[in-house]
Design an enzyme around this catalytic site. Structure first.
Site, PDB file in Angstrom:
ATOM      1  N   CYS A 138       7.053   6.653   4.051  1.00 45.57           N
ATOM      2  CA  CYS A 138       6.635   5.291   4.364  1.00 45.57           C
ATOM      3  C   CYS A 138       5.139   5.093   4.086  1.00 45.57           C
ATOM      4  O   CYS A 138       4.319   5.864   4.535  1.00 45.57           O
ATOM      5  CB  CYS A 138       6.932   5.035   5.835  1.00 45.57           C
ATOM      6  SG  CYS A 138       6.548   3.390   6.339  1.00 45.57           S
ATOM      7  N   CYS A 176      -2.418  -4.028   2.842  1.00 50.44           N
ATOM      8  CA  CYS A 176      -2.659  -3.364   4.129  1.00 50.44           C
ATOM      9  C   CYS A 176      -3.531  -2.130   3.877  1.00 50.44           C
ATOM     10  O   CYS A 176      -3.289  -1.388   2.920  1.00 50.44           O
ATOM     11  CB  CYS A 176      -1.334  -2.957   4.764  1.00 50.44           C
ATOM     12  SG  CYS A 176      -0.255  -4.368   5.049  1.00 50.44           S
ATOM     13  N   CYS A 211       1.750  -4.793  -4.268  1.00 50.46           N
ATOM     14  CA  CYS A 211       1.869  -5.701  -3.119  1.00 50.46           C
ATOM     15  C   CYS A 211       0.548  -6.438  -2.923  1.00 50.46           C
ATOM     16  O   CYS A 211      -0.529  -5.845  -3.022  1.00 50.46           O
ATOM     17  CB  CYS A 211       2.200  -4.908  -1.856  1.00 50.46           C
ATOM     18  SG  CYS A 211       2.501  -5.966  -0.425  1.00 50.46           S
ATOM     19  N   HIS A 250       2.080  -2.238  14.325  1.00 49.78           N
ATOM     20  CA  HIS A 250       0.990  -1.253  14.212  1.00 49.78           C
ATOM     21  C   HIS A 250      -0.155  -1.420  15.208  1.00 49.78           C
ATOM     22  O   HIS A 250      -0.946  -0.504  15.387  1.00 49.78           O
ATOM     23  CB  HIS A 250       0.434  -1.175  12.792  1.00 49.78           C
ATOM     24  CG  HIS A 250       1.489  -0.934  11.749  1.00 49.78           C
ATOM     25  ND1 HIS A 250       2.653  -0.253  12.011  1.00 49.78           N
ATOM     26  CD2 HIS A 250       1.560  -1.296  10.446  1.00 49.78           C
ATOM     27  CE1 HIS A 250       3.394  -0.202  10.919  1.00 49.78           C
ATOM     28  NE2 HIS A 250       2.775  -0.826   9.962  1.00 49.78           N
ATOM     29  N   CYS A 273      -2.019   1.534   3.454  1.00 50.80           N
ATOM     30  CA  CYS A 273      -0.827   1.697   2.607  1.00 50.80           C
ATOM     31  C   CYS A 273      -1.204   1.965   1.147  1.00 50.80           C
ATOM     32  O   CYS A 273      -2.044   1.262   0.576  1.00 50.80           O
ATOM     33  CB  CYS A 273       0.007   0.426   2.712  1.00 50.80           C
ATOM     34  SG  CYS A 273       1.358   0.346   1.541  1.00 50.80           S
ATOM     35  N   GLU A 329       9.103   2.179  -7.424  1.00 54.14           N
ATOM     36  CA  GLU A 329       9.846   3.311  -6.869  1.00 54.14           C
ATOM     37  C   GLU A 329      10.911   2.888  -5.845  1.00 54.14           C
ATOM     38  O   GLU A 329      10.760   1.882  -5.161  1.00 54.14           O
ATOM     39  CB  GLU A 329       8.851   4.275  -6.207  1.00 54.14           C
ATOM     40  CG  GLU A 329       7.916   4.851  -7.244  1.00 54.14           C
ATOM     41  CD  GLU A 329       6.766   5.653  -6.666  1.00 54.14           C
ATOM     42  OE1 GLU A 329       6.570   5.612  -5.437  1.00 54.14           O
ATOM     43  OE2 GLU A 329       6.082   6.311  -7.436  1.00 54.14           O
ATOM     44  N   SER A 376       6.492  -4.726  11.043  1.00 58.48           N
ATOM     45  CA  SER A 376       5.458  -3.692  11.113  1.00 58.48           C
ATOM     46  C   SER A 376       4.322  -4.246  11.951  1.00 58.48           C
ATOM     47  O   SER A 376       3.554  -5.085  11.484  1.00 58.48           O
ATOM     48  CB  SER A 376       4.952  -3.352   9.703  1.00 58.48           C
ATOM     49  OG  SER A 376       5.999  -2.789   8.966  1.00 58.48           O
ATOM     50  N   CYS A 393      15.889   2.980   0.226  1.00 58.98           N
ATOM     51  CA  CYS A 393      14.708   2.168   0.496  1.00 58.98           C
ATOM     52  C   CYS A 393      14.317   1.495  -0.829  1.00 58.98           C
ATOM     53  O   CYS A 393      13.866   2.170  -1.749  1.00 58.98           O
ATOM     54  CB  CYS A 393      13.636   3.141   0.987  1.00 58.98           C
ATOM     55  SG  CYS A 393      12.134   2.394   1.449  1.00 58.98           S
TER      56      CYS A 393
END
Ligand code: SF4
Length: 362
Positions: free
Chosen positions: A355, A136, A132, A239, A139, A111, A237, A125
């Site tokens: 996100c 994480c 991935c 966090h 996510c 996407e 990132s 984006c």
């Protein structure tokens, strides 16, 4: 986990049959002894103006046109299916690509999201991988695991498709951010070649500052990126500034601890490039004032911009976003320490384009 390790000296290549391969096209024109001016006009029409394929090709003289179309592909990806958000006019494009296994006919989807902010500045984006490997915990993409690396031409074609699409609406694409599916620094070879083409004045001609690479923190790759693209923006990132908590949220944080990230950040900000710190606000997880103080200490004396991002709930995952007043209090605490802080709003939530929400469902 798949990590492409390359050193600074490795030159990156693009599929030679793609119009995105500048050197292959230059060579083709040279060998055929055609005026390079025609190529310049064609590229400007396609990559900068975003003219349709037919209109861009029409910039070439008759005797060149068919040879170029026979030799080079304008697109590496088929036209995507596009879904628009009713709430904020964001758009999510679902692209498909084939497996790299010559003996299989499997296809994958990934996407790309167009974010329409309040101004006329549009941000695209883009994805660098299908799925991935970083996994994480918060996510949606991370839950998929890694299916496939995207090739340079596939990364660039996401931008080209949207440039062409946006020409029909009279909009301008200002920013490209590598914040879609994937950890870009796990696909360094393709990423670097894509960055070179995006920033090449003869190709897409984006200013380096309008291109941003986002990472969850791969220190050695961050340093390579930093040295190779000294002006390109980077988003880390983070966090959490608590090592134990961060490693729980981001498994990569175990092998790339905060103690390794800090000197890398220091080197990156020293060049004057824009560095963003992305901080997901998770309700009653990482949003207390103690967490804000810890973050301030970790970033002490580093000139960075902190983005506080609301968390977009994902089916099956336990987290929710911090309430607005908690985010504001967190921001105030950091501002009192002298940091520039932006409290972000989420976009594209109704089309699962926000996100951390990008995931391919069959
Ligand atoms: S947050 Fe980024 S790096 Fe982490 S799993 Fe999701 S896509 Fe990968």
């Amino acid at each position: 986990m798949t990590t492409n390790r390359i050193d600074d000296s490795v030159s990156v290549r693009i599929a030679e049959d793609s119009v995105c391969d500048r050197m292959a096209m230059d060579r083709f024109f040279r060998v055929c002894r055609w005026d390079p001016y025609h190529l310049k006009r064609f590229r400007y029409a396609l990559f900068v103006e975003g003219r349709s394929d037919a209109n861009a090709v029409a910039m070439l003289p008759d005797h060149i046109r068919s040879a170029v179309v026979d030799r080079f592909r304008l697109h590496s990806l088929p036209l995507p299916v596009v879904v628009s958000s009713v709430a904020d006019a964001s758009e999510k494009a679902l692209f498909t690509c084939r497996t790299t296994d010559a003996f299989s006919s499997e296809t994958f989807s990934f996407e790309t999201v167009l974010i329409r902010g309040t101004s006329r500045r549009r941000t695209l984006c883009v994805s660098s991988q299908v799925g991935c490997a970083a996994r994480c915990h918060f996510c949606a993409t991370g839950q998929m695991g890694l299916s496939r690396q995207l090739a340079t031409a596939e990364i660039l074609d996401q931008v080209l498709h949207f440039r062409q699409r946006m020409r029909t609406t009279g909009e301008q694409l200002r920013n490209v951010v590598f914040m879609g599916m994937g950890e870009p620094l796990h696909n360094e070879t393709a990423l670097y070649a894509a960055l070179e083409v995006l920033q090449d004045p003869r190709m897409f001609n984006f200013s380096p500052r309008r291109v941003m690479v986002s990472t969850v923190g791969v220190p050695d790759a961050m340093l390579r990126f930093s040295r190779r693209f000294p002006n390109t923006s980077l988003a880390l990132s983070l966090h959490s500034a608590d090592q134990e908590q961060r490693a729980e949220l981001i498994p990569l944080g175990k092998t790339a601890p905060l103690s390794e990230l800090r000197p890398v950040l220091k080197e990156m900000v020293a060049t004057g490039r824009p560095v963003m710190i992305e901080y997901l606000m998770l309700d009653r997880v990482n949003d207390s004032l103690e967490h804000a103080v810890l973050l301030g200490k970790f970033l002490e004396n580093l000139r960075v911009h902190i983005n506080l991002i609301p968390y977009n709930p994902i089916d099956g995952l336990p987290w929710t976003t911090s309430p607005r007043d908690v985010r504001d209090r967190f921001a105030k605490c950091l501002r009192n320490e002298g940091f520039i802080v932006t409290v972000r709003h989420s976009q594209g939530q109704d089309i699962a384009a926000a996100c951390g929400q990008l995931v391919t469902s069959d």
